[in-house]
Design an enzyme around this catalytic site. Sequence first.
Site, PDB file in Angstrom:
ATOM      1  N   LYS A  28      64.339 -33.845  -1.750  1.00 52.58           N
ATOM      2  CA  LYS A  28      64.992 -32.547  -1.498  1.00 52.58           C
ATOM      3  C   LYS A  28      65.438 -32.401  -0.043  1.00 52.58           C
ATOM      4  CE  LYS A  28      63.875 -31.382  -5.659  1.00 52.58           C
ATOM      5  NZ  LYS A  28      64.563 -32.045  -6.652  1.00 52.58           N
ATOM      6  N   GLU A  40      62.230 -22.885   3.060  1.00 52.50           N
ATOM      7  CA  GLU A  40      63.534 -22.375   2.647  1.00 52.50           C
ATOM      8  C   GLU A  40      63.455 -20.863   2.630  1.00 52.50           C
ATOM      9  OE1 GLU A  40      65.406 -25.364  -0.605  1.00 52.50           O
ATOM     10  OE2 GLU A  40      65.123 -23.303  -1.274  1.00 52.50           O
ATOM     11  N   HIS A  88      59.964 -20.712 -14.147  1.00 53.04           N
ATOM     12  CA  HIS A  88      60.917 -21.671 -13.589  1.00 53.04           C
ATOM     13  C   HIS A  88      61.519 -22.607 -14.618  1.00 53.04           C
ATOM     14  CE1 HIS A  88      59.873 -20.287  -9.631  1.00 53.04           C
ATOM     15  NE2 HIS A  88      58.593 -20.475  -9.910  1.00 53.04           N
ATOM     16  N   ARG A 102      71.162 -36.334 -13.931  1.00 53.23           N
ATOM     17  CA  ARG A 102      70.980 -36.732 -15.327  1.00 53.23           C
ATOM     18  C   ARG A 102      71.855 -35.857 -16.203  1.00 53.23           C
ATOM     19  NH1 ARG A 102      66.533 -33.067 -14.288  1.00 53.23           N
ATOM     20  NH2 ARG A 102      67.132 -31.138 -15.331  1.00 53.23           N
TER      21      ARG A 102
END
Lengths: 508, 168
Positions: A116, A200, A235, A292
């Site tokens: 990430k 973040e 999530h 993907r």
Amino acid sequence: MFKKILIANRGEIAVRIIRACRELGIKAVAVYSEIDRKSLHVRMADEAYFIGPSPSTASYLNMEKLIEVAKKAGCEGIHPGYGFLAENSAFARKVEEQGLVFIGPPASAIELLGDKMAARKTMKKAGIEVVPGTEEPLETEEQGLKIARKIGFPILIKAAGGGGGKGMRVVREEKDLKEAMRACASEAKSAFADARIYIEKYLEKPRHVEIQILGDKFGKVIHLGERECSIQRRHQKVIEESPSPIVDEKMRKKMGETAVKAAKAAGYYNAGTMEFLVDSDKNFYFLEANTRLQVEHPVTEMVTGIDIAKEQIRIASGSPLSYKQEDVSWKGTAIECRIYAEDPENNFLPSTGMVSHYEEPAGPGIRVDAGLYEGCEIPIYYDPIIGKLITWGANRDEAIQRMKRALSEYHISGVATTIPFHIQVLDNEKFKRGELSTHFIQEEFSQGLKVTLEEDELKMVALFAALAEYQNKKRVQSAFGGKNSRVQEKENPWKMEGRRRGLRRFGM
Amino acid sequence: MKYVARIEDKNYQIDITEADGRLEVKLNGKPISVDFAQIKPPNFFSFLVDNISFDVEIIKNSESYWVNMNGRKYECFLEDEKISRLKDIAGFKKEILQEKELKTPMPGLVLAIEVKEGDLVKTGQGVAIIEAMKMENELKAKFDGKVKKVKVKPGQAVDKDEVLVVFE
């Protein structure tokens, strides 16, 4: 074009890829674990090979075995589906080293985008806006505090190697920061063998909008527009749609171009998804890339008419993209409801067992991607997604109405599913108005399924249960020599037939 | 035949009689026209109630019926009216199903037991964590009680409906 490929997956996505193979005239080779011998993907494939015990670590995640089977079966490529090894760069590399084609992006792009922090760095360098935060791993708690103060609370502590909602912590106040950093780092270390964490900015009630891209091995990349996936639980995406209710033509073009730029910056080819968070002022920030085929790819296929799974295989075989950007257009709205084997009336606990009754919806604008049939087993070893129901409508309202209709026609018995939950979400006024956010379910359905008991319905339930009981009693009576006993039936078949006819009027 | 059907805390009387091969049905004393056909044995029925169509799945359990209708499932307890009346006369209280055990609703792996013997637990308190389908699921107490016995250990595989914890 390939002649034969191996599908290193199971369930609905393996079935989806087998269908693509069939339409391309390619032989599809399935693999199966011990418990999956009777699974639909095995029955539908041209060939199927046993790869090991039921736990996925011993079967669907066994790289050497999969490659060995692919070679033995004479396959030219391996399609990983989603989950399992789909975003494992080591697997992609091994497959290619063995002279097979990995039907997906290059290993280098998986590696770069899977990290990430490296992904954020790359995107920032390419001039793409990322969610405000750090690009370097946090070293000390003081450093974390400094950065958190700069970008302002609330913030998110994330694991560099995380994903799928794991390895994240929201911090709303300064006093909780140290503890959250410590906990996140140790969690990240045990879950991803990588203790690196970063910060973040935490966006309040963002929308989750992602762009589907397709790129060939000649450097050409196009986008197929957006999907909105804001309806999530823990999530995990639950309902997706395309187009997003807030994205107009201008915004689509801007986001699409950004996604293409992101893909090019990462040296990407094949199908992929760039995820963005969109704030209330419609600013969008790069979040992460999914390297993907996505679970929700069918909504894009429905509105663009482009078969993404087939395009993946064509691209992997070395063909150039079949479409130019100006060929891509969007028509109507498509919605997808993920059908999970979870019990919405019981805190969404997983439900396993045999599907005792199975009836799929049909009619205009309906698509079912599922790995189910009557009598099949839902094992405990794998992901609880058992199918996807997708509807298309000329506009969002029609797609929603059609979805409600289709859900009411979709009968799955023996295991609990999220179908009743979907029906309630589709009836929600905010959902109908397109007022979505990633906090939607948390806010509107904090107690899970809303159980309202309608008096009229209860009356009918009571009536039906009593009639079933009455019929059961009668059957028992007749089996044990009551006045409708079989002995009498033998003695006087005509009378019995007459009685049967009489009974048939009310259906016994 | 007269039945009393109970769903949650509501009672309904259903009276079914058969005359000349036809069913006469009364719901709470009011006659109602019912036609029913078995679609797929043993559990699937089509009902026409005053010509309104219902597609229903009915599953018999040991002590109740599960009725699946319009995407919802309902549990219905049935009693013969005579027995129901006798119980009332004899002063029987309506038996509330009092679970004295925590069972796992699905097969899986015990990750943790969050209580120990002698603990007092409150409704909604986490009791055990079971891993199934790659997810951790916390099972919560459905009533207040004292832990009498913990029957499983972390790391143990359990079957559906296996008793994890017994309460006093």
